[in-house]
Design an enzyme around this catalytic site. Sequence first.
Site, PDB file in Angstrom:
ATOM      1  N   ASP A   9      65.268  69.547  47.110  1.00 22.93           N
ATOM      2  CA  ASP A   9      66.901  69.099  47.610  1.00 22.93           C
ATOM      3  C   ASP A   9      66.506  68.140  48.362  1.00 22.93           C
ATOM      4  O   ASP A   9      66.063  68.540  49.674  1.00 22.93           O
ATOM      5  CB  ASP A   9      67.694  70.403  47.898  1.00 22.93           C
ATOM      6  CG  ASP A   9      69.266  69.845  47.748  1.00 22.93           C
ATOM      7  OD1 ASP A   9      69.485  68.652  47.365  1.00 22.93           O
ATOM      8  OD2 ASP A   9      70.007  70.658  48.187  1.00 22.93           O
ATOM      9  N   HIS A  17      68.658  70.778  41.898  1.00 23.01           N
ATOM     10  CA  HIS A  17      70.131  70.777  41.300  1.00 23.01           C
ATOM     11  C   HIS A  17      70.292  69.429  40.933  1.00 23.01           C
ATOM     12  O   HIS A  17      70.101  68.169  41.479  1.00 23.01           O
ATOM     13  CB  HIS A  17      71.201  71.250  42.334  1.00 23.01           C
ATOM     14  CG  HIS A  17      71.351  70.475  43.803  1.00 23.01           C
ATOM     15  ND1 HIS A  17      72.464  69.274  43.587  1.00 23.01           N
ATOM     16  CD2 HIS A  17      71.092  70.510  44.965  1.00 23.01           C
ATOM     17  CE1 HIS A  17      72.436  68.792  44.723  1.00 23.01           C
ATOM     18  NE2 HIS A  17      71.807  69.610  45.562  1.00 23.01           N
ATOM     19  N   GLU A  43      75.548  73.193  42.121  1.00 16.09           N
ATOM     20  CA  GLU A  43      75.047  73.476  43.236  1.00 16.09           C
ATOM     21  C   GLU A  43      75.963  73.147  44.581  1.00 16.09           C
ATOM     22  O   GLU A  43      76.336  73.876  45.511  1.00 16.09           O
ATOM     23  CB  GLU A  43      73.536  72.563  43.761  1.00 16.09           C
ATOM     24  CG  GLU A  43      72.963  73.343  45.014  1.00 16.09           C
ATOM     25  CD  GLU A  43      73.371  72.512  46.173  1.00 16.09           C
ATOM     26  OE1 GLU A  43      72.819  73.014  47.388  1.00 16.09           O
ATOM     27  OE2 GLU A  43      73.899  71.568  46.293  1.00 16.09           O
ATOM     28  N   GLU A  44      76.432  72.032  44.332  1.00 16.88           N
ATOM     29  CA  GLU A  44      77.506  71.663  45.671  1.00 16.88           C
ATOM     30  C   GLU A  44      78.904  72.438  45.447  1.00 16.88           C
ATOM     31  O   GLU A  44      79.538  72.447  46.455  1.00 16.88           O
ATOM     32  CB  GLU A  44      77.865  70.120  45.528  1.00 16.88           C
ATOM     33  CG  GLU A  44      76.685  69.192  45.296  1.00 16.88           C
ATOM     34  CD  GLU A  44      75.974  69.032  46.741  1.00 16.88           C
ATOM     35  OE1 GLU A  44      76.470  69.498  47.783  1.00 16.88           O
ATOM     36  OE2 GLU A  44      74.851  68.296  46.851  1.00 16.88           O
ATOM     37  N   ASP A  74      70.624  63.054  47.118  1.00 11.53           N
ATOM     38  CA  ASP A  74      71.162  64.481  46.822  1.00 11.53           C
ATOM     39  C   ASP A  74      71.932  64.536  45.611  1.00 11.53           C
ATOM     40  O   ASP A  74      73.080  64.240  45.534  1.00 11.53           O
ATOM     41  CB  ASP A  74      71.869  64.605  48.104  1.00 11.53           C
ATOM     42  CG  ASP A  74      72.430  66.269  48.104  1.00 11.53           C
ATOM     43  OD1 ASP A  74      71.867  67.032  47.144  1.00 11.53           O
ATOM     44  OD2 ASP A  74      73.381  66.650  48.969  1.00 11.53           O
TER      45      ASP A  74
END
Length: 328
Positions: free
Chosen positions: A264, A195, A238-239, A207
């Site tokens: 990830d 991501h 994604e988050e 991240d």
Amino acid sequence: MRNIVKQVSPRERDFDMHSPAMGLPASPDGGHKGELIAPSDSFGDAEDSWKDVDAKGKIALLELREPSLRGAKEERVSGCHGGEHATRPRIADDQTEAARRALAHARAAGISAVLFYLEGADILIGLRFDAPGDKELPPASVLRSVDATALRKDMDAGGTTVHVDLELRERSVDTFNVLTVPPDADAARHLFGAHLDSVPMGPGIDDNGSGSAVLLDLAFAHADRKAGPVEFCWWGGEEDGLRGSRHYVDTESLKPVRGYFNMDMVAVPNYVVGVYGNGPQSHYTDHLKTIDQPWLEGPDDGMSDQVPFLLADVPVAGSTPSAAGPRR
Ligand SMILES: [Zn+2]
């Protein structure tokens, strides 16, 4: 925008790192100041969690339940065989459900605001509420576990007062996936994904700058070696609920997809080589064996972009330096 979680007594301390829950009401002007209390069961999601506790006007410290993919799978409507996917449950629905129950019990007990934490998780965790009635729940934010532990220490030593002032304005943003296009869309292939987005309150280096960069490096290496049909996918959103990967799974044909490899947070500096998966991780472990590199194998559940593929019955694998912990 105000989003404040502060300890007022017995010491003054600002908790800058917290993640306000989306979809709940804002605090009233000036926020809530009150004694921090916890229910007997620490989660607060049972009918009798606040029994015999004077909670009125106070602020609750509540533990979040671990998300369990197994729970989500059981809720899944079967019938993917016709090529049409049934509606899939939201990731970590069970965790959100438990938190929603806890918030409803807290409201019934007269709690003004809630501070959640997930035991052992010192990263920010986003909660999103969008069911009818959620606007009636108390405002809430999620603290890092380390901050919750500090507060609990003061609570246990004689009590602590906190000031919580939350205001969350939701806004819509566009996001996108970056996908390589296979020469033949129907040819069997493996997918590699990472991501591109990060949490709002973080630099996004591990991240997930780390996974995105490794993926780019892999793409270059693959261009040189031509090691078989693959597709590289940089996911958006994604988050915010695995938006990019879920969109792919919902809209693209998965028939040619033989497996999905997720990257990830691959740069956590804890010197652990971790892998997870429900089969394809043998590609990693076979290699690790040949170079005499020890590894830890973790569960294949979690909260990253492998999950939509896993739920769509695509074999998945991933590498992670923290295989023993939850993935985000
Ligand atoms: Zn991530």
